[in-house]
Scaffold this motif. Structure first.
Motif, PDB file in Angstrom:
ATOM      1  N   VAL A 106     -33.823 -18.016  21.203  1.00  0.00           N
ATOM      2  CA  VAL A 106     -33.333 -18.733  22.375  1.00  0.00           C
ATOM      3  C   VAL A 106     -34.233 -18.376  23.553  1.00  0.00           C
ATOM      4  N   GLY A 107     -34.958 -19.375  24.050  1.00  0.00           N
ATOM      5  CA  GLY A 107     -35.929 -19.155  25.115  1.00  0.00           C
ATOM      6  C   GLY A 107     -37.335 -19.093  24.544  1.00  0.00           C
ATOM      7  N   PHE A 130     -35.351 -22.616  20.552  1.00  0.00           N
ATOM      8  CA  PHE A 130     -34.809 -23.562  21.522  1.00  0.00           C
ATOM      9  C   PHE A 130     -35.238 -23.183  22.933  1.00  0.00           C
ATOM     10  N   GLU A 131     -35.655 -24.181  23.683  1.00  0.00           N
ATOM     11  CA  GLU A 131     -36.076 -24.015  25.068  1.00  0.00           C
ATOM     12  C   GLU A 131     -35.425 -25.125  25.893  1.00  0.00           C
ATOM     13  N   VAL A 157     -35.723 -28.952  22.384  1.00  0.00           N
ATOM     14  CA  VAL A 157     -35.306 -28.799  23.783  1.00  0.00           C
ATOM     15  C   VAL A 157     -33.783 -28.854  23.810  1.00  0.00           C
ATOM     16  N   MET A 158     -33.159 -27.748  24.184  1.00  0.00           N
ATOM     17  CA  MET A 158     -31.703 -27.687  24.211  1.00  0.00           C
ATOM     18  C   MET A 158     -31.261 -26.475  25.020  1.00  0.00           C
ATOM     19  N   ASP A 159     -30.237 -26.643  25.821  1.00  0.00           N
ATOM     20  CA  ASP A 159     -29.632 -25.545  26.568  1.00  0.00           C
ATOM     21  C   ASP A 159     -28.423 -25.072  25.773  1.00  0.00           C
ATOM     22  N   LEU A 160     -28.543 -23.918  25.121  1.00  0.00           N
ATOM     23  CA  LEU A 160     -27.488 -23.451  24.227  1.00  0.00           C
ATOM     24  C   LEU A 160     -26.253 -22.963  24.964  1.00  0.00           C
ATOM     25  N   SER A 161     -26.318 -22.868  26.281  1.00  0.00           N
ATOM     26  CA  SER A 161     -25.106 -22.542  27.028  1.00  0.00           C
ATOM     27  C   SER A 161     -24.234 -23.781  27.212  1.00  0.00           C
ATOM     28  N   ARG A 162     -24.802 -24.976  26.898  1.00  0.00           N
ATOM     29  CA  ARG A 162     -24.070 -26.233  27.053  1.00  0.00           C
ATOM     30  C   ARG A 162     -23.790 -26.938  25.729  1.00  0.00           C
ATOM     31  N   LEU A 173     -30.534 -13.000  15.726  1.00  0.00           N
ATOM     32  CA  LEU A 173     -30.472 -13.782  16.956  1.00  0.00           C
ATOM     33  C   LEU A 173     -31.425 -13.125  17.946  1.00  0.00           C
ATOM     34  N   PHE A 174     -32.436 -13.867  18.365  1.00  0.00           N
ATOM     35  CA  PHE A 174     -33.494 -13.352  19.227  1.00  0.00           C
ATOM     36  C   PHE A 174     -33.369 -14.065  20.573  1.00  0.00           C
ATOM     37  N   VAL A 175     -32.867 -13.371  21.594  1.00  0.00           N
ATOM     38  CA  VAL A 175     -32.458 -14.031  22.836  1.00  0.00           C
ATOM     39  C   VAL A 175     -33.259 -13.496  24.016  1.00  0.00           C
ATOM     40  N   ASP A 176     -33.985 -14.396  24.679  1.00  0.00           N
ATOM     41  CA  ASP A 176     -34.775 -14.028  25.855  1.00  0.00           C
ATOM     42  C   ASP A 176     -34.497 -15.031  26.964  1.00  0.00           C
TER      43      ASP A 176
END
Length: 267
Positions: A106-107, A130-131, A157-162, A173-176
């Motif tokens: 993510v990022g 995802f970016e 292209v996707m905002d995973l908070s939405r 899960l690799f989150v930046d």
């Protein structure tokens, strides 16, 4: 003696030494193409091997080397800050990242970390990256293509908070992103028990919020570290640390997702 030949389209590292400093350039090998430096131009020959010496038209030698993973990462075209090799080296050895793993990133950013994942995990891995910003996504896609790893990664292209993709049974899960704690509960269902989480945060306050969210979501063995790297200048009679170093780049938090104990069970 066996010699390893570069194939057209492969990245290569050009290394040149001058009296005051060294210079290096990451380029893609295309036979017949010219490349200019401040010490003159050179032309890539029809056959090129690792460790070969090319000469600029002004008579300066340039060595041709196979780029390391760190070279591939640090020479990407950047539109964002990137994870450094010192951080990723620690991550690779302290998470479930392994050849063939299934990973959610993510990022994507500039794609430097994505390139490292693709290199480390190999062609059998599944990397979903995802970016949320289209311009970063486009730049990362170009970097992956240039380095030869585009076929190992699914970019979107996707905002995973939405919104969320349809994924399951992931290993890591690799989150930046700036607020990783917001994504903990949303992304954990993608992870199989025993899988791991890793995130990078620039401040202690962000790290603390992430740890709280991980604890609430059932993660165990939560660790936070910072990695500092200092190079030395080795010279006869006057060796010392270099004046400029890669110091603090962020706090790394790693955790493992596990089943909750049965509250009704007694010893």
């Amino acid at each position: 003696m066996a010699r390893h030949r570069f194939q057209p389209g492969e990245p290569l590292l050009l290394w040149m030494e001058t009296p005051r400093k060294t210079h290096e350039y990451l380029r893609v090998y295309r036979p017949g193409e010219r490349f200019g430096t401040h010490k003159g131009e050179l032309t890539f020959p029809e056959e090129l091997y690792e460790g070969a010496v090319l000469w600029t038209h002004s008579g300066t030698p340039v060595w041709v080397l196979r780029p390391s993973l760190a070279d591939l990462m640090m020479h990407v075209r950047r539109r964002t800050t990137i994870l450094y090799p010192k951080d990723l080296g620690w991550i690779f050895f302290h998470t479930g990242l392994r050849p063939g793993a299934r990973v959610l990133e993510v990022g994507t950013g500039s794609g430097a970390g994505t390139i490292a994942l693709a290199y480390w995990l190999g062609p059998r891995a599944k990397i979903y990256s995802f970016e949320r910003r289209p311009e970063f996504h486009k730049n990362a896609a170009q970097n992956l293509h240039t380095m030869g790893f585009a076929d190992r990664v699914e970019l979107a292209v996707m905002d995973l908070s939405r919104e969320l993709p349809q994924l399951t049974d992931l290993d890591v899960l690799f989150v930046d992103v700036p607020e990783p704690w917001v994504l903990v509960a949303r992304l954990t269902p993608f992870l199989h028990p025993g899988g791991s989480w890793v995130s990078l945060s620039p401040t202690v306050e962000q790290t603390l919020q992430t740890k709280r969210a991980l604890q609430d979501a059932g993660y165990r063995r939560i660790r936070t570290v910072e990695i500092i790297e200092r190079e030395w200048l080795i010279r006869e009679g006057k060796s010392r640390p270099v004046q400029h170093m890669i110091g603090f780049t962020g706090f790394l938090t790693v955790a493992w997702y596990a089943e909750n104990p049965d509250p009704e069970r007694t010893p």
